[in-house]
Design a protein around this motif. Structure first.
Motif, PDB file in Angstrom:
ATOM      1  N   SER A  63      28.720   7.463  11.638  1.00 32.09           N
ATOM      2  CA  SER A  63      27.669   6.488  11.347  1.00 32.09           C
ATOM      3  C   SER A  63      27.340   5.670  12.585  1.00 32.09           C
ATOM      4  O   SER A  63      26.200   5.261  12.777  1.00 32.09           O
ATOM      5  CB  SER A  63      28.110   5.575  10.208  1.00 32.09           C
ATOM      6  N   ASP A  77      33.053  18.437   5.213  1.00 31.64           N
ATOM      7  CA  ASP A  77      32.951  17.581   4.032  1.00 31.64           C
ATOM      8  C   ASP A  77      31.960  18.151   3.038  1.00 31.64           C
ATOM      9  O   ASP A  77      32.187  18.139   1.834  1.00 31.64           O
ATOM     10  CB  ASP A  77      32.518  16.174   4.436  1.00 31.64           C
ATOM     11  N   GLY A  85      35.043   7.061  12.068  1.00 29.37           N
ATOM     12  CA  GLY A  85      34.002   6.037  11.988  1.00 29.37           C
ATOM     13  C   GLY A  85      32.912   6.223  13.019  1.00 29.37           C
ATOM     14  O   GLY A  85      32.031   5.382  13.161  1.00 29.37           O
ATOM     15  N   GLU A  86      32.960   7.366  13.723  1.00 30.13           N
ATOM     16  CA  GLU A  86      31.992   7.556  14.811  1.00 30.13           C
ATOM     17  C   GLU A  86      30.685   8.158  14.305  1.00 30.13           C
ATOM     18  O   GLU A  86      29.657   8.032  14.962  1.00 30.13           O
ATOM     19  CB  GLU A  86      32.601   8.437  15.916  1.00 30.13           C
ATOM     20  N   THR A 102      29.923   8.194   6.033  1.00 31.51           N
ATOM     21  CA  THR A 102      29.857   9.446   5.261  1.00 31.51           C
ATOM     22  C   THR A 102      31.055   9.616   4.344  1.00 31.51           C
ATOM     23  O   THR A 102      31.077  10.491   3.495  1.00 31.51           O
ATOM     24  CB  THR A 102      29.820  10.649   6.215  1.00 31.51           C
TER      25      THR A 102
HETATM   26  N1  LIG Z   1      36.860  15.696   6.659  1.00 26.02           N
HETATM   27  C1  LIG Z   1      37.094  14.680   7.500  1.00 26.02           C
HETATM   28  N2  LIG Z   1      38.191  14.702   8.279  1.00 26.02           N
HETATM   29  C2  LIG Z   1      38.455  13.679   9.105  1.00 26.02           C
HETATM   30  N3  LIG Z   1      37.670  12.598   9.216  1.00 26.02           N
HETATM   31  C3  LIG Z   1      36.564  12.520   8.467  1.00 26.02           C
HETATM   32  C4  LIG Z   1      36.224  13.553   7.584  1.00 26.02           C
HETATM   33  N4  LIG Z   1      35.081  13.200   6.969  1.00 26.02           N
HETATM   34  C5  LIG Z   1      34.715  12.006   7.483  1.00 26.02           C
HETATM   35  N5  LIG Z   1      35.610  11.580   8.383  1.00 26.02           N
HETATM   36  C6  LIG Z   1      35.599  10.330   9.137  1.00 26.02           C
HETATM   37  O1  LIG Z   1      35.432   9.278   8.206  1.00 26.02           O
HETATM   38  C7  LIG Z   1      34.468   8.417   8.739  1.00 26.02           C
HETATM   39  C8  LIG Z   1      33.711   7.581   7.766  1.00 26.02           C
HETATM   40  O2  LIG Z   1      32.765   6.836   8.487  1.00 26.02           O
HETATM   41  P1  LIG Z   1      31.726   7.616   9.436  1.00 26.02           P
HETATM   42  O3  LIG Z   1      30.793   8.354   8.593  1.00 26.02           O
HETATM   43  O4  LIG Z   1      31.187   6.680  10.406  1.00 26.02           O
HETATM   44  O5  LIG Z   1      32.654   8.625  10.233  1.00 26.02           O
HETATM   45  C9  LIG Z   1      33.516   9.361   9.444  1.00 26.02           C
HETATM   46  C10 LIG Z   1      34.455  10.295  10.121  1.00 26.02           C
HETATM   47  O6  LIG Z   1      34.904   9.775  11.311  1.00 26.02           O
END
Ligand SMILES: Nc1ncnc2c1ncn2[C@@H]1O[C@@H]2COP(=O)(O)O[C@H]2[C@H]1O
Length: 815
Positions: free
Chosen positions: A615, A670, A612-613, A626
């Motif tokens: 965004s 991703d 979650g970091e 994301t």
């Molecule tokens: N491939 C991945 N592996 C682990 N964590 C992910 C991956 N893709 C996204 N995240 C986590 O999922 C979160 C969704 O919210 P955020 O975009 O804030 O931050 C993102 C990442 O911390």
């Protein structure tokens, strides 16, 4: 301070104009490296840390305020190599030089003036050559500044390292010991040590103490240590023995001429324990003076001599047994041993403080008071009964003689009968016999008074303890009932109500409270931090971010973490939402999901993972999530709000960098994963388009085969077999070459060719459709199948299909 180039001035000028420079780092003994165009253009990368720029001083991490020694650095040599010029220009920076951007002021520039061996006259002859010279100077000045900048960076890096080492230095009282301890293999400091919570290194004497259960004649003990607790239990046991057995043996006839020596043996063992306690253990107990624990033996001894406990201890061990020589072996004279009751109270206090759930301890203590009072009372009752010959002596009342029914009649087990009687009187339950004389009246009055006051008090205490023990549970239950009632009032779906219930039950199992933070908020901040760090140590130690970052960051962050529980299947965040919080997994497994229905699982996250970091820090360019995150099972997470993170992390650029790096890598992953799935999707679509439908066997043939099966016609059986084979083959073909209309090589032999079909036709004796009178499949209209061509799909792909079988089919139709 430079060597002179021996090339013609024109060449030199050309080289300079073309910026054909290289520099040699003497410290690294590197080869001349050409300076790229970029190097010229951007003296410093934007994100580099600039010591030279005073405005950047605020960027420095604020980990310590202590002034730190800066390692001495050899004056750096910088050599400017001009391409095509044999001798390089050498620049040397004095130690006295300030690290200042204007390092090449006019006076210093003088040092780089060409020496006499350069033909100065010819250089200054033309105006252009003076411009060139200026240019050279400015370029040299620039290169030097560039070098200085990198040196400054290096200095900064080193001082940071030194500073970190100083911060991590061993605690004061272990420094002297550290030199005696054999050097251990170097390893990364644990997170616990980084956050300053690790146990301090122990002195050799302390280690030796541990070997003997923490006991050493020269040492002192912690009053709440394990050794003293064990010892105290032993002393308490001796006290209880004396407290219960002295009245017992003094009233009941349990000490006889045969067994007295056993009683005495135990008596004196207990006395020995009392003496050891008084002479050896208690004088070694540490105490606190002016907020500091006193550990020196002389001080602890002195302290014990001044306490009231010593007086009680001396009284409790006075050898009153000598009275035995005068009055006989009457244990009641040892009653002073119960003055050791201090130990009993101390033990229960310690147990009370050590157990997470001390209610049982408190109840045990209150009950033991009640039992002891009843026990002593029963001893008195027995004594009174014995004095009155257990009711065998009749008494005169109103001119009549009666037997005394109030006393114990010496039947059955004396102790149990007397104990029962006393318990019944004290609690005013049971039908108590009436007293018959003054002593008995006094005894009964005292017993009732005791029942009313003392027992009521004790029973009240027990009730309080029990209700306190359940208060938390009841409070939790009340809140859960309220929430569920609200769900029903709102007419929510049963499924939602069930989830609410599940959440409450799981939360109770996990933390026994709804708000964990409330429990510790009364503590000082430092203690709260230590507590939170210790409790969540396992999780925090797995968070890579905290491993790599400043320990102060961890301490700052930990108090901002809020534990939250999620149920299986809960979506913690959804792709595209605005990110306001980031999470650390404390327990459970979560999935990073994507796709239209969250069916794609990109990754699984376990304990210690941070998410979650991206965004939150707007790493991907915006503040939207994301990916979506789903709880696989029950999960406990720590939530960190955006404001809290920002508050803390802005002081820690290193942590910011780590977060950004990690997040960027994840984003890349991703993206790749998305591209891959997109490719697979496209491929699948293409395959779908190229796929040939398995050849359908015309219904007429199937029909004929079905009809003829009943007639056991060999020819038809062959035909049917051939049809089955053909169907099989077509299917296989469509599996192996779903996108291809080409025939496989290995199928040549099996191919169902015209010949086979014609032979089938010749062998068989197929009746024409019109003549057939056998049973017919209801769904099948024989006429519908006559036109075989109509059966064959008329797509382009199907033209190919006709090749192997169409002629055969046609022939069959003709037959
Ligand atoms: N491939 C991945 N592996 C682990 N964590 C992910 C991956 N893709 C996204 N995240 C986590 O999922 C979160 C969704 O919210 P955020 O975009 O804030 O931050 C993102 C990442 O911390």
């Amino acid at each position: 301070m430079y060597k002179v180039p021996k090339k013609s001035n024109t060449n030199l000028a050309r080289s300079i104009r073309k910026r054909e420079f290289s520099y040699v780092d003497r410290q690294k003994a590197s080869k001349p490296t050409p300076l790229s165009e970029d190097d010229w253009k951007s003296p410093r990368s934007e994100d580099s840390f600039d010591l030279l720029d005073p405005s950047n001083s605020s960027k420095e991490p604020t980990t310590s305020s202590r002034p730190l020694p800066i390692p001495t650095i050899r004056p750096p040599e910088v050599v400017i190599q001009i391409d095509g010029v044999d001798s390089p220009i050498l620049g040397l920076i004095d130690e006295s030089d300030d690290l200042h951007p204007d390092v090449f002021d006019e006076s210093r520039r003088g040092r780089l003036e060409p020496s006499s061996s350069i033909d100065a006259n010819s250089l200054s002859a033309t105006r252009s050559s003076s411009v060139i010279e200026d240019d050279v100077r400015s370029q040299i000045s620039f290169v030097m500044r560039e070098r200085l900048h990198s040196i400054a960076k290096e200095v900064h890096r080193r001082t940071s390292a030194v500073r970190e080492d100083l911060i991590r230095e061993t605690p004061e009282d272990t420094v002297s010991v550290a030199s005696n301890i054999p050097k251990q293999s170097e390893h990364r400091p644990s997170l616990m040590s980084l956050i300053g919570l690790q146990n301090r290194a122990e002195s050799p004497s302390a280690v030796a103490q541990k070997k003997l259960f923490g006991f050493s004649l020269k040492g002192t003990f912690h009053p709440y240590g394990r050794f003293y607790m064990t010892w105290l239990s032993l002393v308490t046991l001796c006290f209880l023995y004396n407290a219960f057995c002295i009245p017992l043996r003094s009233s009941y006839p349990y000490q006889t001429t045969e067994n007295w020596m056993y009683w005495f043996m135990v008596d004196y063992i207990c006395d020995a324990v009392y003496i050891i306690d008084m002479l050896i253990i208690k004088p070694r107990l540490r105490f606190t003076r002016g907020g500091i624990q006193v550990k020196t033996l002389a001080d602890t001894q002195k302290h014990y001599l001044m306490t009231r406990t010593l007086k009680l201890d001396i009284l409790s061990i006075l050898p009153t047994d000598f009275v035995y020589f005068a009055v006989g072996k009457k244990p009641i004279y040892r009653m002073n041993r119960v003055l050791k009751i201090n130990s009993f109270w101390l033990l229960f206090d310690m147990l009370d403080n050590s157990f997470a759930n001390p209610y049982a301890i408190r109840i045990a203590r209150t009950l033991s008071y009640m039992i002891y009072i009843i026990h002593c009372n029963s001893c008195v009752y027995y004594k009174l009964s014995a004095m009155q010959a257990f009711g065998q002596i009749a008494y005169l009342e109103n001119g009549k003689w009666y037997l005394n029914k109030w006393v114990y009649n010496n039947q059955g087990n004396a102790y149990i009968r007397c104990f029962y009687f006393t318990a019944a009187v004290a609690t005013s339950t049971g039908n108590n016999p009436a007293p018959t004389n003054v002593i008995e009246y006094i005894y009964m009055t005292c017993s009732w008074m005791m029942g009313v006051f003392v027992f009521a008090l004790l029973l009240g205490q027990i009730r309080d303890i029990v209700s306190n023990a359940n208060r938390n549970r009841e409070e939790f239950q009340r809140k859960m009932d309220l929430a569920l009632g609200e769900c029903q009032k709102l007419g929510l779906k049963q499924e939602t109500t069930n989830r609410v219930r599940d959440w409450f039950i799981y939360t109770w199992q996990q933390q026994k409270t709804l708000d964990e933070k409330k429990l510790i908020e009364k503590l000082p901040l430092k203690l709260q931090t230590d507590l939170a760090l210790s409790v969540h140590y396992t999780t925090l130690s797995k968070v890579q971010l905290f491993q790599d970052c400043d320990r102060a960051l961890l301490r700052d962050l930990v108090l901002k973490l809020r534990p939250v529980i999620f149920l299986p299947g809960d979506m913690i965040c959804l792709k595209g939402d605005v990110g306001k919080e980031m999470y650390i997994i404390n327990q459970g497994i979560l999935q990073v999901v994507g796709g239209d229905h969250n069916e794609k699982v990109f990754a699984e996250l376990m304990q210690g993972a941070v998410f979650g970091e991206i965004s939150l820090l707007a790493i991907g360019g915006n503040n939207r999530r994301t990916a979506s995150i789903r709880a696989k099972g029950y999960c406990t997470l720590f939530v960190l709000a955006k404001e809290d993170l920002n508050d803390v992390i802005r002081y820690y650029p290193q942590a910011q960098a780590i977060l950004r790096r990690k997040a960027a890598a994840m984003l890349k992953n991703d993206k790749k994963s998305d591209e891959k799935t997109e490719k697979i999707k496209q491929q699948a679509e293409l395959e779908d388009r190229c796929k040939i439908n398995p050849r359908q066997v015309p219904k007429l043939i199937t029909l004929i085969a079905n009809m003829e099966e009943m007639n056991e016609n060999k020819g038809v059986r062959d035909l049917k077999k051939a049809i089955e084979e053909e169907t099989d083959k077509s299917r296989r073909q469509s599996i192996y070459y779903p996108w291809s209309t080409l025939q496989r090589d290995d199928e040549d032999e099996e191919e169902w060719n015209e010949e086979d079909l014609s032979s089938v036709g010749e062998d068989t004796d197929i009746e024409p459709m019109e003549n057939h009178e056998g049973p017919m499949d209801d769904d099948v209209d024989p006429m519908e199948d006559i036109d075989l061509a109509a059966e064959v799909p008329h797509s382009d792909e199907d033209d190919d299909w006709e090749k192997p079988g169409s002629s055969g089919t046609k022939k069959l139709h003709a037959d």
